[in-house]
Scaffold this active site. Structure first.
Site, PDB file in Angstrom:
ATOM      1  N   LYS A  67     -10.100  -7.114   4.697  1.00  0.00           N
ATOM      2  CA  LYS A  67      -9.549  -5.863   5.225  1.00  0.00           C
ATOM      3  C   LYS A  67      -9.577  -5.837   6.747  1.00  0.00           C
ATOM      4  CE  LYS A  67     -10.270  -0.866   4.966  1.00  0.00           C
ATOM      5  NZ  LYS A  67      -8.820  -0.615   5.052  1.00  0.00           N
ATOM      6  N   GLY A  68      -8.531  -5.258   7.319  1.00  0.00           N
ATOM      7  CA  GLY A  68      -8.431  -5.169   8.772  1.00  0.00           C
ATOM      8  C   GLY A  68      -9.668  -4.536   9.391  1.00  0.00           C
ATOM      9  N   CYS A  97      -0.652  -4.457  16.105  1.00  0.00           N
ATOM     10  CA  CYS A  97      -1.346  -3.271  16.598  1.00  0.00           C
ATOM     11  C   CYS A  97      -0.713  -2.774  17.898  1.00  0.00           C
ATOM     12  CB  CYS A  97      -2.820  -3.592  16.845  1.00  0.00           C
ATOM     13  SG  CYS A  97      -3.701  -4.047  15.350  1.00  0.00           S
ATOM     14  N   ASN A 145      -4.170  -9.907  13.849  1.00  0.00           N
ATOM     15  CA  ASN A 145      -3.091  -8.962  13.565  1.00  0.00           C
ATOM     16  C   ASN A 145      -2.514  -8.447  14.882  1.00  0.00           C
ATOM     17  OD1 ASN A 145      -1.365  -6.988  12.717  1.00  0.00           O
ATOM     18  ND2 ASN A 145      -2.880  -5.819  11.569  1.00  0.00           N
ATOM     19  N   LYS A 155      -0.983 -13.335  12.641  1.00  0.00           N
ATOM     20  CA  LYS A 155      -0.137 -12.640  11.666  1.00  0.00           C
ATOM     21  C   LYS A 155       1.043 -11.990  12.380  1.00  0.00           C
ATOM     22  CE  LYS A 155      -0.394  -9.602   7.655  1.00  0.00           C
ATOM     23  NZ  LYS A 155      -1.301  -8.811   6.767  1.00  0.00           N
ATOM     24  N   ASN A 202       2.667   2.328   3.137  1.00  0.00           N
ATOM     25  CA  ASN A 202       1.295   2.722   3.442  1.00  0.00           C
ATOM     26  C   ASN A 202       1.164   2.987   4.932  1.00  0.00           C
ATOM     27  OD1 ASN A 202      -0.920   0.932   4.893  1.00  0.00           O
ATOM     28  ND2 ASN A 202       0.626  -0.483   4.070  1.00  0.00           N
ATOM     29  N   ALA A 203       0.268   3.922   5.221  1.00  0.00           N
ATOM     30  CA  ALA A 203      -0.069   4.248   6.606  1.00  0.00           C
ATOM     31  C   ALA A 203      -1.558   4.565   6.654  1.00  0.00           C
ATOM     32  CB  ALA A 203       0.754   5.434   7.099  1.00  0.00           C
ATOM     33  N   ASN A 210       4.084  -9.362   7.961  1.00  0.00           N
ATOM     34  CA  ASN A 210       3.434  -8.064   7.834  1.00  0.00           C
ATOM     35  C   ASN A 210       4.479  -7.084   7.289  1.00  0.00           C
ATOM     36  OD1 ASN A 210       1.546  -5.974   8.112  1.00  0.00           O
ATOM     37  ND2 ASN A 210       0.797  -6.772  10.061  1.00  0.00           N
ATOM     38  N   THR A 246       0.582  -6.321  -2.668  1.00  0.00           N
ATOM     39  CA  THR A 246       0.920  -5.108  -3.415  1.00  0.00           C
ATOM     40  C   THR A 246       0.789  -5.298  -4.919  1.00  0.00           C
ATOM     41  OG1 THR A 246       2.402  -4.414  -1.628  1.00  0.00           O
ATOM     42  CG2 THR A 246       2.757  -3.398  -3.775  1.00  0.00           C
TER      43      THR A 246
END
Length: 303
Positions: free
Chosen positions: A45-46, A130, A127, A165, A69-70, A192, A266
């Site tokens: 997880k991030g 961002c 990631n 990513k 998702n948000a 992503n 997902t």
């Protein structure tokens, strides 16, 4: 017997099936369903430098052939991870790669330095989707200079496998991939989520508190597959592919397009055991096609 082992730089995966960041927690959550060692790896997880509460609810919405998702990178920060989660998962017989996120280059550097000290985590997934708060909120990964800057600075302090990513919300994902390769990335992972939105016609309101969010699931697969193929043919470093993988056929298609490892995301929300089934079905595919090593299908698309 067939050989399912693959390598991404210095990381050896027992099989090419991994779970995507944000869909498997910190791997320990999946232990309720199966032995974590059955999969090649987990992109955790991030994680951010400090605690983040995430976005307001609602922050998930189902869409045709996918979901939005948000969540907003909800997590308790890297120090909490090191003290409370890492001791629980460090001995899992699989590759653990931590997804790191920052709002400034300094955040990324500090995170990379901390993760560099964790012996059992041999790679990070950087990631770069961002928002860069010092540049008005534009994501690091949507421009070559931004992607180059954060990759270059993290490379200076991180000496294990660095996987960057990539965001698909760019004009040319090939340019971004080549930019991070030039600054020392050992591999790239893509894609992503795509930026999307959903509206409730009855209430005339957005279905997410943030109005827009990240689209994932089968709806994005053809575009993700195209991007993986383009990048794999433009860089010399390994590619990790993802985007709507729901079964072994999907995974094989991504590998044929050039992915060395694939991430399932997902699909896990529909069936927590799906990734284990994909490993088994991949083995069956290889036996039917008389393949001895899974590396024989990587980039083997005939065009």
């Amino acid at each position: 017997m067939v050989d399912l082992k693959v390598k991404v730089h210095d990381l050896e995966f027992k099989n090419p099936i991994a779970l995507a960041s944000g869909t498997c927690g910190f791997a320990r959550e999946m232990a309720d369903f199966f032995d974590p060692g059955l999969l090649g790896g987990y992109f955790l997880k991030g994680t951010t430098l400090r605690n983040r509460d995430g976005n307001d609810y609602p922050r998930m919405a189902e869409t045709p052939s996918g979901m939005l998702n948000a969540v907003g990178l909800q997590n308790k920060g890297i120090d909490y991870f090191i003290e409370n989660i890492y001791p629980e998962i460090k001995d899992y017989n699989t590759q653990l790669i931590i997804n790191v996120n920052g709002s400034t280059v300094e955040d990324y550097i500090a995170l990379a330095e901390k993760v560099n000290e964790l012996d059992k985590i041999k790679g990070i997934e950087l990631n770069i989707s961002c928002p860069n708060v010092k540049e008005g909120g534009m994501a690091f990964g949507v421009s070559c200079p931004g992607a180059e800057m954060v990759t270059r600075e993290v490379r200076k302090v991180y000496d294990k496998t660095l996987i960057v990513k990539l965001s698909p919300n760019v004009t040319s994902i090939v340019d971004i991939a080549q930019a991070v390769e030039g600054q020392g990335a050992d591999a790239v992972s893509l894609v992503n989520t795509f930026l999307g939105m959903a509206i409730d016609a009855e209430t005339r309101q957005p279905k997410l508190s943030t109005i827009t969010g990240g689209l994932s699931g089968p709806a994005i697969k053809p575009i993700a597959l195209r991007m993986v193929w383009q990048v794999a043919n433009a860089v010399k470093i390994p590619v990790v592919g993802m985007g709507g993988i729901m079964n072994a056929v999907d995974a094989i298609e991504f590998m044929l397009a050039g992915a060395s490892v694939v991430q399932v995301g997902t699909a896990v929300f529909k069936d927590p055991l799906i990734a284990v089934q994909i490993v088994n079905d991949l083995e069956d595919y290889m036996q039917r096609h008389q393949l001895s090593s899974v590396t024989e299908i990587i980039g083997a698309l005939q065009v």
